[in-house]
Structure formats: C-alpha cells, structure tokens
Design an enzyme around this catalytic site. Structure first.
Site, PDB file in Angstrom:
ATOM      1  N   ASP A  94     -16.576   5.889 -17.443  1.00 33.41           N
ATOM      2  CA  ASP A  94     -17.010   7.026 -16.622  1.00 33.41           C
ATOM      3  C   ASP A  94     -18.355   6.838 -15.950  1.00 33.41           C
ATOM      4  OD1 ASP A  94     -18.577   7.180 -18.967  1.00 33.41           O
ATOM      5  OD2 ASP A  94     -18.871   9.332 -18.649  1.00 33.41           O
ATOM      6  N   ASP A 128     -20.047   1.212 -15.875  1.00 34.56           N
ATOM      7  CA  ASP A 128     -18.664   0.798 -16.115  1.00 34.56           C
ATOM      8  C   ASP A 128     -17.975   0.301 -14.841  1.00 34.56           C
ATOM      9  OD1 ASP A 128     -18.800   1.608 -18.817  1.00 34.56           O
ATOM     10  OD2 ASP A 128     -18.393   3.682 -18.237  1.00 34.56           O
ATOM     11  N   ASP A 179     -14.790   2.611 -22.941  1.00 34.46           N
ATOM     12  CA  ASP A 179     -16.223   2.860 -23.025  1.00 34.46           C
ATOM     13  C   ASP A 179     -16.447   3.933 -24.095  1.00 34.46           C
ATOM     14  OD1 ASP A 179     -19.019   3.011 -22.219  1.00 34.46           O
ATOM     15  OD2 ASP A 179     -18.473   4.889 -21.245  1.00 34.46           O
TER      16      ASP A 179
END
Length: 628
Positions: free
Chosen positions: A422, A426, A216
């Site tokens: 995080d 996600d 990410d």
C-alpha cells in the site's frame, strides 16, 4: 453480457450529483458538476452527494462511503480528511477544497479501469485468436473437399453443395470468438462489484496462476496505526486509573504512540485530567503532575531512573509484551517527599493485524499459495505479527529498494509472485511482481504501479480475487472445450460422413445449431455473475488484541471514602446533577449526595485525586469548598 457487466458501474456513476454548490465571491452558487475546478470550495450539507474528490477545510460530520469501499458504517470526517466523489454526506456540514475533478476523480478512474479491463485481451484470448486464424482456412478447405469428394463419388451437385455449405455454416467460429472475451468481461464486472478492480485481462488470467503471495506488513496485514492491545495493572482494580492517568499524561505528548493511548481512553469514556509541570526525557518518557502527585509514562529506563523495580507480575507482562512485538509503556507514581513511588502497571502498544488478515492468509494457504511477510520492520516485531496472522515465512529488515530484489529472487526460483502492498516503498515491488495488488487506501503511487486494486482495503479480497481469476479461467476452458467439441461433432455430420446411415444436416439446421453454440457459450460465461468465493472471509471478525483482565469485585479494590463539601445546591435537581457527574468519573463506586448537609460522600479508588473530584463537581456548575 456487457450491459449486465457494467450495470453496477453505471449505478455507481449515477451516484455522482449533476450539480455542486461552490463558493464564489463568498456566496453559494449552484453549478454543473463538470464546471467544478480544482481549488474550488464546495459546500456539502447533510444528504448531499459529493461531486468531486477533495479535502475537508471546514466543518465536521460523517460520510457514507459504502458505494466506494463497501464499508457500511459512516466515517467521521474533520478538517484535513479526504473526501471521495459519489459518496454521501450522512450528517454534518462541510466545506471541501476540490482537488481532483473530471476524469481525475476516483470514480472516473474506476470506470476507466473496468472499461479497459473488459476491452483488453488475456493471453488465452490471443491463443484463441491464433487458433481461429488457422481454423478458418482449414474449415474452408474441408468445405471444398466435401464438395469435390461428393461430386467424385457421383452424387448430384445440389447434394454436394448443400453439404459444403452446411460445413461452412455449422463451423462458423462465433462460439470460439466469444468464449474468452465474454467470460473476461463478466468476471471483471463481478470483481468490480466486490471492490476488486483488475487493470487488464492479463492480470485477471495471471492471478489464478500465482503460487507465492508476498505481503507488506504495515497497512496491509496490520491496521497501519498503533493501538493499545494490552493493559496489565500491578494490582486488581487498577485498570481504569492506569489508562486514565496514561491518557492524561500522553495528551500533552507528540509521540506517535501518544494518540493511541488517548484514543483507548476515549473509547472507554475516560476523561483526561489537567496536568502541570510536564517534562519529557529523551529516550525514556514523560512525567507530569495530576493534582499534587507526580506520575510518569515511559520505558524500562524511566522506571530505573525513578529507582523503582517492577514487581514479578509486571516484569512478566513486560516480557510477554516484548515477545509479542509490542512496545511496553510503564505507568507509575514517581517518588515524592511525602509519598513513595510505585508502579501502577503497563500498557502494551502495537500495530494490530486487521480483523480479516488471519482468515485471508489461511484462505490463501488453502488455495495452495505460499505466503511470505516482507517488511522493513525489525525481525522480532515481524515474527510476532507473522505468528498472529498465521504466516510461516518472514523476510524482515528490508529497505524499500530491496523489496523488488526479494521479488526477483523468488521469481528466479520459478515462482509466480503476487505482491500486495500500500505504500510508496512498495511501488517497485508491485511493478516487479507477476501481479501487483494495491490496497485501495494506499498511496496513489502504489495504486498506479499495481495490476489489481482492492478498493475495500481488505486483505480478504486477495483470496477472493484469486478464486475469481481461477473461476474465469475455468469458465474460458469450458467455453473453448464446448466450442471445439461442437465443431468436432458437427463438421463430420454436416460433411455427410454419416449420410449412408441417413444422418445429414441441412444448412438451416446447421445455422440453428451454430447459433445455439454461441448462446451456450455466452450463457455459461454469464454464470460468473453469481460467483461467490468458497473461502469467504469474515470482515466483521473482532480485532486481535490481548485479553484485558476482568473487572474485579468491590471487595478486591482498594477504596477510600471522601466527603466533598459543596456550595450552590438548592434542590433535588442539583443533587441529581452532582450525583450523575460523580458517577461518571472513573474510579467512583458509590455516591451519596445530601442537600441538607451540602456535601457528597464517595467511595473512590485511591488513584482518584481531590483535583479530579473538584474538577468534576465544578464542571457540573457548583463550587467545592473542601474535600476530606
């Protein structure tokens, strides 16, 4: 082995205090830590250990969080900030509202995770169990066969029975049973010491097999909050006034980028100046007066609205800023009746990559892992971040619901996928991946969905975790090899195959050899306690940011001399106070204060206004009667 593995966790658990000071009916009362309930107000003073998790409701200070995060520098805390149990108040006094107590605290969850991971079985351990299930009846069969064969060959019963018993003793599958769980236990404990928490032994095994890492962007590769990464003045010597004016304007704005500008000025000890007639134009920017002059901070449309044209240097800097994925913020003086407008320069704002991200990604590549950046951000920004971080493949503009689909698509290509993230968005991708790794500073949902938690919120711990996984699996294979090779060599000798050459094995010697094999396997597993990643990343690397122009010499600056008439100076101490205050003002090159003339002469940058000078002198406790 288990004692040494959990030693660090026990030491961490010991950091939590036995008692806590809570407010009951307005009075401070000392109670056992277990008696603290959610919603209680806990009083924390300098030197105190924080008993439970909560948020600051009153007071400021700093907290040493090294026990939980590995960060050695104390973290400043203010009302609204989170506090974690087992950390230490290094300065200040807080009142904290308890949110998570007992088994719900972060510390309790860490201990639970480590305990579960050391107790769980990896797929390779289940394989060893199946082998042992076949191995035992086979060995018993070999022992009976040995007895029968020697009796058939005419040897006495004592010799035949001794050989059969030796076979049983030397082939006891202790080493085979210890080979896997001991290595997993030690490896999991070693990971915990480094802030890498595996939720299960299966995750520990699978991580070493991944060949594709999906990262990410925000909060994982990047810091997660914007910063000023470029200062491009229109002329030499304008860096300081440019940033000071921008911070003064943005101090009244609620835009997400405003706090980044104010923070950048604060880092350089540049005070914000009082503003008036503040005005915000949607889609353009803001404008306000500092003293009598009107300044603005905004995008290219605001520059055009004031009829200004960026000089070539600023136009080039704006283009570079956009290509780098930054948000350009133009700063200028608006046209007024008595003064033409002018562009002072621009600031480039971006979410910079974390200090260790580039090194971590390079380490993953050296481990043979393909790295992909997966983000919902636009393609230009994603490409800029990927370029700075060294990522070759970018998937941008993906909605939260689509991230799991991208993971599934990669898995359909026979890739073993690690997802690192995080945020709440996600969580589906973390759950869908073969191994999901959550950054420790992320959301509770992301952490709950992951198989691996990186407590230090460092991307550099990802390649370290992969190396640890591979080291554990290598250690397990070594253990299994020696356990099997030991039996392949020992059983024929114990069965008396080489008796004609005078080579036999008594049950006592067989017992000693069996014990030695178990000792060897455990000792080999304990070597993992000294594990250190070969591709160690530097956590203290300087943040990536555009280089700022060097401070020009005095001759390159456009300066003006001003005389400040001051009332109230009576001694040398007074003149020193005025001189010190003026020298601290950005844009001032020289100060000369005269007690006899009751004035101060300054060499000031053209953008240091009279109001700035007046506010500085009066802030030192004296009255300004005039400036010329």
């Amino acid at each position: 082995a288990k004692g040494r593995t959990t030693d660090a966790i026990e030491k961490l658990a010991a950091l939590a205090p036995k008692t806590a000071v809570v407010l009951r009916d307005g009075k401070e009362v000392t109670v056992a830590r277990e008696a603290v309930a959610a919603g209680d107000l806990v009083v924390l003073k300098t030197g105190a250990s924080i008993p439970v998790d909560g948020i600051v409701t009153e007071g400021t200070g700093s907290v040493d969080e090294s026990a939980m995060t590995g960060e050695s520098i104390p973290v400043e805390k203010k009302p609204g900030d989170a506090l974690t149990g087992a950390t230490l108040v290094s300065s200040g006094r807080f009142v904290m509202k308890a949110l998570r107590v007992g088994d719900d605290t972060a510390l309790a969850q860490i201990i639970k995770l480590v305990d579960e991971a050391t107790s769980s079985k990896a797929p390779i351990a289940r394989l060893a169990d199946r082998v042992s299930g076949v191995f035992v009846p086979v060995v018993i069969g070999i022992a009976l066969l040995t007895l029968v064969v020697w009796l058939f060959l005419g040897r006495d019963f004592s010799f035949a029975l001794t050989c059969a018993i030796s076979v049983l003793v030397i082939s006891c599958p202790c080493a085979l049973g210890l080979a896997t769980p001991t290595a997993i236990m030690v490896g999991t404990g070693r990971g915990a010491r480094r802030g890498i928490l595996f939720k299960s032994a299966e995750a520990l095994e699978l991580l070493g097999k991944i060949d594709c890492a999906v990262l990410d962007k925000t909060g994982t590769v990047t810091a997660g909050k914007p910063q000023v990464v470029r200062i491009a003045p229109a002329a030499a010597g304008l860096e300081t006034p440019l940033l000071m004016i921008a911070a003064s304007l943005e101090s009244a704005s609620e835009h997400p980028l405003a706090s980044a500008v104010v923070a950048a000025a604060k880092e350089k000890n540049l005070p914000t100046q009082p503003i008036s007639e503040f005005e915000q134009t949607a889609g353009q920017g803001i404008a306000a007066k500092i003293g009598k002059k009107l300044y603005f901070a905004g995008n290219a449309r605001m520059v055009e609205a004031f009829g200004l044209t960026p000089p070539p240097a600023i136009a080039a800097a704006a283009q570079q800023s956009a290509e780098s994925g930054e948000t350009p913020l133009f700063i200028g003086q608006a046209p007024q009746e008595d003064a033409p407008g002018m562009l002072l320069g621009l600031l480039g704002l971006a979410d910079p990559i974390k200090p260790d991200s580039a090194a971590a990604i390079a380490a993953l590549k050296k481990l043979g892992i393909e790295v992909t950046l997966l983000t919902g951000d636009n393609q230009t920004t994603a490409n800029a971040v990927a370029k700075r971080a060294g990522i070759d493949r970018v998937i941008a503009g993906v909605l939260p619901s689509g991230k799991a689909n991208e993971i599934a698509r990669l898995q359909a290509m026979d890739k073993r996928v690690l997802m690192v993230g995080d945020g709440v968005n996600d969580a589906p991708a973390l759950a869908r991946a073969d191994v999901g790794a959550a950054i420790g500073a992320g959301t509770d949902v992301a952490i709950a969905s992951a198989d691996l938690v990186l407590m230090r919120s460092r991307l550099g711990d990802v390649p370290a975790a992969v190396e640890l996984s591979r080291a554990v699996m290598r250690n397990i294979r070594e253990n299994l090899f020696w356990a099997f090779i030991y039996n392949l060599i020992g059983i024929p000798i114990a069965a008396g195959v080489f008796a004609s050459q005078g080579l036999t094995l008594s049950p006592m010697i067989a017992a000693a050899a069996m014990s030695l094999s178990s000792f060897s396997v455990v000792s080999n597993a304990l070597r993992l306690r000294f594990f250190k990643p070969k591709l160690e990343t530097d956590a203290d690397a300087a943040p990536l940011a555009a280089a700022q122009p060097a401070e020009p010499s005095h001759k390159e600056k456009q300066m003006a001399q001003k005389i400040i008439h001051i009332e109230g100076m009576h001694c040398g101490h007074c003149t020193q106070s005025v001189e010190k205050a003026l020298k601290a003002l950005p844009g001032i090159d020289a100060v000369e204060v005269s007690l006899k003339e009751q004035e101060a002469r300054v060499d000031a940058d053209l953008f240091v206004t009279d109001d700035m000078l007046r506010a500085t002198v009066e802030g030192a406790g004296f009255k300004v009667t005039g400036i010329e």
